[in-house]
Design an enzyme around this catalytic site. Structure first.
Site, short mmCIF file in Angstrom:
data_model
loop_
_atom_site.label_atom_id
_atom_site.label_comp_id
_atom_site.label_asym_id
_atom_site.label_seq_id
_atom_site.Cartn_x
_atom_site.Cartn_y
_atom_site.Cartn_z
N HIS A 158 0.79 -1.25 0.00
CA HIS A 158 0.00 0.00 0.00
C HIS A 158 0.82 1.29 0.00
CE1 HIS A 158 0.88 -0.50 4.21
NE2 HIS A 158 -0.13 -1.30 4.47
N ASP A 191 -6.05 -4.78 0.54
CA ASP A 191 -5.90 -4.53 1.98
C ASP A 191 -7.26 -4.66 2.67
OD1 ASP A 191 -4.86 -4.07 4.45
OD2 ASP A 191 -4.14 -2.04 4.05
N HIS A 248 -13.73 -4.64 9.93
CA HIS A 248 -13.98 -4.29 11.33
C HIS A 248 -15.49 -4.18 11.50
CE1 HIS A 248 -9.78 -3.36 12.15
NE2 HIS A 248 -9.75 -2.65 11.04
O1 DOR Z 1 -5.66 0.02 7.62
C1 DOR Z 1 -5.07 -0.96 8.08
N1 DOR Z 1 -5.76 -2.03 8.57
N2 DOR Z 1 -3.74 -0.96 8.11
C2 DOR Z 1 -3.04 -1.93 8.73
O2 DOR Z 1 -1.84 -1.87 8.74
C3 DOR Z 1 -3.74 -3.02 9.45
C4 DOR Z 1 -5.09 -3.25 8.89
C5 DOR Z 1 -5.94 -4.13 9.78
O3 DOR Z 1 -5.50 -5.21 10.15
O4 DOR Z 1 -7.07 -3.73 10.08
ZN ZN Z 2 -3.05 -4.68 5.60
ZN ZN Z 3 -0.37 -2.39 6.28
#
Ligand code: DOR
Ligand code: ZN
Ligand code: ZN
Length: 453
Positions: A237, A310, A314
């Site tokens: 990223h 990515d 959540h």
């Molecule tokens: O935005 C992110 N979410 N960056 C990270 O480095 C970790 C990831 C996550 O695991 O939620």
């Molecule tokens: Zn990540």
């Molecule tokens: Zn990351």
């Protein structure tokens, strides 16, 4: 001979061209590509009615969670999201609960995943506590290591350049890649602490702590540490013009470097963050349009090697919090990446060849997935089928991911994934998951094959 299935009336992406053809599948592999008259008899025939057929897409940057974070996502929901988004192989990040960083934690994760996965899954490990365990982890089958420069995840001291150099040397012998999150922890936490002390806690404050410098400093430091070591470094990223510039310079002298960009940093900017708030908080954060433009240019010129989603699921309640420092970072991405990228093809920003390269060919090459990434006789029958012309609205409420929100909700996009075939099995069909968990294979790193290239 009677094969398992034949796909007819495909418009398939084959060696850079779209060809009208049929695909015969036998025992999970592509048995033959050719005209209908050349196809063997088959137990099943699937008429694709001229849909676009792509090599199964590979997302090398996915957080599948499960175990202690299963409330956010588990192997079944995460790989359902992958199949629904047209991905047939994903690589899972190690920042789990427990962190994947030892042979035991890796074996356990694999055991849990095996019965649940709908797409092929490979696993990264964080660095183990003792460097001697790196060897065993590769022998066990991790596809690579993930190194977070922004937080101490795993057993390696991120402030100790000598120790990092030592780890890089060991990994270089084993020929698996190291994917890095390049953001300087010290710089970010100093800024963050200052802001917290004076009760600054808005989205703008988050951006002020996570500056472009943090990325640039970290990239430069890693390039220095890796200097003279024959290690495959994959920068995750990348978000900034300067960061990308440093990688460009690095690539001139080191052909082991590759880099990734996420759709978030291409299609959104810091202005959206100010407008929509904490839902769009991620690490590294969204940037201004100067940077977004540089990233698009990096795609056009081929400087950027891959697109990784990515996918960072959540709960919505973890994203919407009054204090920015309590917000969980990241957004889901598996179900939006392909339509977003195909929309850029519709708009003539990128060619289909570039998108296939970014989402299938290059990730397969970097991670040594030699039997995936293209539609060829003998390769695994991982096939992504899209209705390229179909315009539709992204509807996050229908996501297979447990994270049913998206910055792209209600966006109009082109190119809908309609069927996804994994190892010859139809897993996703017209909006539905149609097979049981366990169809996906565990993907193991193949360091020897990479070595011999
Ligand atoms: O935005 C992110 N979410 N960056 C990270 O480095 C970790 C990831 C996550 O695991 O939620
Ligand atoms: Zn990540
Ligand atoms: Zn990351």
């Amino acid at each position: 001979m009677i094969v398992d299935s034949v796909l007819i009336n495909a418009k398939a992406y084959f060696k850079g061209q779209i060809v009208d053809c049929c695909i015969a599948v036998e025992e999970g592999k592509i048995h033959k590509l050719g005209k209908e008259t050349q196809m063997p008899n088959a137990d099943e025939k699937l008429d694709l009615h001229n849909l676009l057929v792509l090599p199964g897409l590979i997302d090398e940057h996915v957080h599948l969670r499960d175990e202690g974070k299963a409330y956010k996502e588990d192997f079944f929901s995460g790989t359902s999201a992958a199949a629904a988004g047209g991905f047939t192989t994903v690589l899972d990040m190690p920042n789990n609960e427990p962190v994947t960083m030892s042979v035991d934690s890796f074996r356990n994760r694999l055991q849990i995943a095996k019965r649940k996965i709908l797409v092929n899954v490979g696993f990264y490990s964080a660095f183990p506590k003792t460097l001697s365990e790196i060897n065993s982890l590769v022998t066990e089958g991790v596809v690579g290591f993930k190194f977070f420069m922004n937080s101490p995840i795993g057993g390696l001291d991120i402030d100790d350049d000598l120790a990092i150099n030592e780890a890089f040397k060991i990994v270089s012998e084993l020929k698996v890649p190291i994917a890095v999150h390049a953001e300087d922890r010290a710089l970010i936490s100093a800024k963050e602490n200052k802001l917290k002390k004076v009760n600054k806690n808005t989205c703008a404050d988050y951006l002020n702590a996570h500056t472009e410098d943090a990325e640039l400093i970290s990239i430069k430091r890693l390039l220095k540490i890796a200097n003279g070591v024959d290690v495959k470094l994959h920068f995750c990223h990348i978000t900034s013009k300067e960061g990308l510039g440093a990688i460009e310079e690095g690539k001139e002298v080191n052909n082991n470097l590759t880099c990734e960009v996420t759709p978030n940093h291409l299609f959104l900017s810091a202005d959206d963050l100010r407008l929509y708030g904490s839902l769009l908080i991620m690490a590294p954060p969204l940037r201004g349009s100067v940077h977004t433009r540089a990233l698009w240019q990096g795609l056009e010129t081929g400087l950027i090697d891959t697109i990784g989603s990515d996918h960072a699921p959540h709960m919505l309640s973890e994203k919407i919090r009054s204090n920015i420092w309590d917000v969980n970072v990241g957004v889901p991405g598996l179900e939006t990446t392909l339509p977003l990228m195909l929309t850029s093809v519709h708009k003539n920003q990128l060619s289909l060849n570039q998108v296939v390269c970014l989402l299938a060919e290059k990730p397969a090459k970097i991670f040594g997935l030699t039997d995936r990434g293209s539609l060829e006789k003998g390769k695994n029958a991982d096939i992504t089928i899209v209705d390229y012309k179909q315009q539709f609205k992204i509807d996050a409420s229908k996501f297979k991911s447990k994270a049913r929100f998206s910055p792209y909700d209600k966006w109009d996009v082109y190119g809908k994934p309609v069927k996804t075939i994994i190892n010859g099995v139809l897993v996703f069909d017209q909006g539905n998951i149609v097979s049981k968990g366990g169809v996906g294979e565990i993907v193991r790193g193949s360091p020897l094959e990479v070595h011999s290239r």
